[in-house]
Design a protein around this motif. Structure first.
Motif, short mmCIF file in Angstrom:
data_model
loop_
_atom_site.label_atom_id
_atom_site.label_comp_id
_atom_site.label_asym_id
_atom_site.label_seq_id
_atom_site.Cartn_x
_atom_site.Cartn_y
_atom_site.Cartn_z
N GLY A 31 0.85 -1.12 0.11
CA GLY A 31 0.04 0.03 0.05
C GLY A 31 0.92 1.17 0.00
N PRO A 32 0.24 2.54 -0.10
CA PRO A 32 1.20 3.55 -0.33
C PRO A 32 1.25 3.93 1.26
CG PRO A 32 -1.28 4.11 -0.63
CD PRO A 32 -1.19 2.58 -0.84
N LYS A 33 2.63 4.05 1.35
CA LYS A 33 3.22 4.38 2.68
C LYS A 33 2.88 5.59 3.27
CE LYS A 33 7.84 4.41 5.52
NZ LYS A 33 9.01 4.15 5.07
N SER A 34 2.64 6.86 2.32
CA SER A 34 2.23 8.13 2.94
C SER A 34 0.85 7.82 3.36
CB SER A 34 2.48 8.99 1.65
OG SER A 34 1.83 8.69 0.73
N ALA A 35 0.02 6.91 3.00
CA ALA A 35 -1.23 6.96 3.50
C ALA A 35 -1.50 6.02 4.78
CB ALA A 35 -2.16 6.26 2.20
N ARG A 36 -0.48 5.83 5.21
CA ARG A 36 -0.69 4.88 6.46
C ARG A 36 -0.30 5.70 7.66
NH1 ARG A 36 2.42 0.86 3.72
NH2 ARG A 36 3.94 1.10 5.24
N TRP A 37 -0.74 5.22 8.61
CA TRP A 37 0.05 6.05 9.97
C TRP A 37 1.30 5.58 10.08
CZ3 TRP A 37 -0.86 3.40 15.25
CH2 TRP A 37 -0.42 4.23 16.34
N GLN A 38 2.24 6.35 10.68
CA GLN A 38 3.86 6.00 10.83
C GLN A 38 3.94 6.42 12.13
OE1 GLN A 38 5.91 4.24 8.13
NE2 GLN A 38 3.73 4.14 7.39
N PRO A 39 3.69 5.63 13.42
CA PRO A 39 4.05 5.91 14.76
C PRO A 39 5.56 6.02 14.95
CG PRO A 39 3.18 3.61 14.51
CD PRO A 39 3.28 4.22 13.14
N LYS A 40 5.86 7.22 15.54
CA LYS A 40 7.30 7.53 15.81
C LYS A 40 7.54 7.21 17.44
CE LYS A 40 7.49 8.85 11.64
NZ LYS A 40 8.39 8.21 10.59
N PRO A 41 8.86 6.94 17.53
CA PRO A 41 9.17 6.64 18.97
C PRO A 41 8.73 7.84 19.92
CG PRO A 41 10.97 6.07 17.54
CD PRO A 41 10.06 6.75 16.61
N GLY A 42 8.46 7.47 21.06
CA GLY A 42 8.29 8.35 21.96
C GLY A 42 6.70 8.59 22.40
N LEU A 43 5.60 7.91 21.45
CA LEU A 43 4.30 8.05 21.63
C LEU A 43 3.93 7.15 23.04
CD1 LEU A 43 2.95 7.55 18.14
CD2 LEU A 43 2.82 9.48 19.28
N THR A 44 2.85 7.90 23.70
CA THR A 44 2.27 7.10 24.88
C THR A 44 1.09 6.25 24.51
OG1 THR A 44 0.78 9.01 25.38
CG2 THR A 44 3.07 8.97 26.25
N TRP A 45 0.86 5.25 25.19
CA TRP A 45 -0.02 4.11 24.64
C TRP A 45 -0.56 3.59 25.78
CZ3 TRP A 45 0.24 -1.49 23.47
CH2 TRP A 45 1.38 -2.30 24.12
N GLN A 46 -2.00 3.08 25.54
CA GLN A 46 -2.81 2.19 26.35
C GLN A 46 -3.14 1.04 25.86
OE1 GLN A 46 -3.78 1.21 28.85
NE2 GLN A 46 -5.78 1.58 29.77
N VAL A 199 11.98 -5.74 10.08
CA VAL A 199 11.99 -4.29 10.45
C VAL A 199 11.41 -3.54 9.16
CG1 VAL A 199 14.42 -3.59 10.13
CG2 VAL A 199 12.78 -2.32 11.83
N ASP A 200 11.91 -3.96 8.12
CA ASP A 200 11.25 -2.98 7.03
C ASP A 200 10.04 -3.43 6.53
OD1 ASP A 200 13.74 -1.71 6.78
OD2 ASP A 200 14.63 -3.21 5.21
N ASP A 201 9.33 -4.46 7.02
CA ASP A 201 7.95 -4.92 6.55
C ASP A 201 6.95 -4.38 7.62
OD1 ASP A 201 8.44 -7.04 4.32
OD2 ASP A 201 10.06 -7.52 5.90
N PHE A 202 7.60 -3.83 8.96
CA PHE A 202 6.37 -3.52 9.71
C PHE A 202 6.67 -2.19 10.10
CE2 PHE A 202 6.23 -8.07 9.86
CZ PHE A 202 4.99 -8.37 10.36
N ASP A 203 5.62 -1.48 10.69
CA ASP A 203 5.54 -0.09 11.10
C ASP A 203 5.80 0.10 12.33
OD1 ASP A 203 4.45 0.93 8.23
OD2 ASP A 203 2.94 -0.60 8.82
N PHE A 204 5.82 -0.46 13.36
CA PHE A 204 6.38 -0.52 14.74
C PHE A 204 6.06 -1.77 15.27
CE2 PHE A 204 1.53 -0.39 14.25
CZ PHE A 204 0.91 -1.29 15.36
N ALA A 205 6.59 -1.92 16.60
CA ALA A 205 6.63 -3.25 17.16
C ALA A 205 6.00 -2.96 18.59
CB ALA A 205 8.26 -3.54 17.43
N VAL A 206 5.24 -4.19 19.00
CA VAL A 206 4.91 -4.38 20.32
C VAL A 206 5.57 -5.56 20.90
CG1 VAL A 206 2.58 -4.94 21.54
CG2 VAL A 206 2.18 -3.85 19.29
#
Length: 267
Positions: A31-46, A199-206
């Motif tokens: 899919g077009p990368k620019s159309a996806r959310w790209q979460p950056k380091p430092g975000l807080t989460w629940q 790492v290149d195939d995924f947008d973030f890690a859990v």
């Protein structure tokens, strides 16, 4: 001569118009990368997978069950300024899901330690791909921004099937393509040994419990690539893991195993 030239010109114009309408190359299966959310380091989460959803937690990102919550809950979180991740199990079967009866018995393996769950034979993409595609459709239709596919490291467990690292790489990349093809970001859940390849195939890690098992440094390829790592511990005190998590730029918090509302984030 004039009429023949005019006809040729008309044919050329029609061909050009056809290329403009349908001749453009299709986007790749990510899919077009620019159309996806790209979460950056430092975000807080629940991360809440049980109990009544509390949408008022002070966190930038929510990770909630894709089946259990309606589109209205996702929309409410969006109105509150949150990004929302759709939790799905992609490597294990759960007997309590509405599509449980669609999985052939031949793909169901040993229990994975959770009641009502069994590992899947991830080699059987002929059976699993359409099922997982429909689950991704569910996330997209409800308005989620991303997917957290769980149980992505079956090859390192006693699944009842002779799964290999290569089987896992193929399956994990398939899951990533299914998410990306629907405009959804996708996270790599645990599977630390394969991070360099994935790492290149995924947008973030859990990740769960990397501090307890002294594995957090293995997640640095995601941080180096500018991708968030959403991390929880269950048994350590925050004073024991938060300093290291901050140094590595992980988005870390303490949770209870039931993954209810309660959380204690690293400051």
């Amino acid at each position: 001569m004039r009429s023949r030239s005019a006809l040729l010109l008309l044919l050329v114009l029609l061909l050009l118009a056809g290329c403009a309408d349908g001749g453009a190359p299709a986007p790749d299966d990510r899919g077009p990368k620019s159309a996806r959310w790209q979460p950056k380091p430092g975000l807080t989460w629940q991360w809440q997978l049980s109990g009544t959803l509390d949408p008022a937690v002070d966190a930038e990102v929510y990770d909630i069950d894709g089946f259990d919550h309606p589109a209205s809950a996702v929309a409410d979180l969006h109105r509150r300024g949150r990004k929302v991740i759709c939790y799905l199990s992609t490597g294990a079967w759960e007997d309590f899901r509405p599509d449980a009866g669609e999985f052939p018995e031949s793909v169901l393996g040993r229990g994975n330690g959770w009641k009502g769950e069994r590992w899947l034979d991830i080699r059987r993409t002929d059976a699993l791909e359409p099922l997982m595609a429909r689950r991704m459709d569910l996330c997209r239709e409800k308005g989620f921004d991303a997917v957290e596919p769980d149980n992505m490291d079956g090859y390192r467990n006693r699944t009842g099937f002779p799964l290999t690292a290569a089987d896992q790489l193929r399956y994990n990349r398939l899951i990533a393509r299914l998410a990306h093809g629907r405009g959804l970001a996708v996270g790599l859940k645990n599977d630390l040994d394969q991070i360099p390849e994935l790492v290149d195939d995924f947008d973030f890690a859990v990740n769960e419990q990397c501090a307890q098992y002294e594995e957090c440094a293995e997640l640095t390829p995601f941080i180096t690539a500018g991708k968030a790592v959403f991390h929880v511990e269950y048994e350590l005190a925050t004073r024991d893991f938060c300093p290291g998590a901050r140094e590595l730029r992980l988005s870390s918090m303490l949770k209870k195993y039931d993954l209810g509302v309660w959380r204690e984030p690293c400051a």
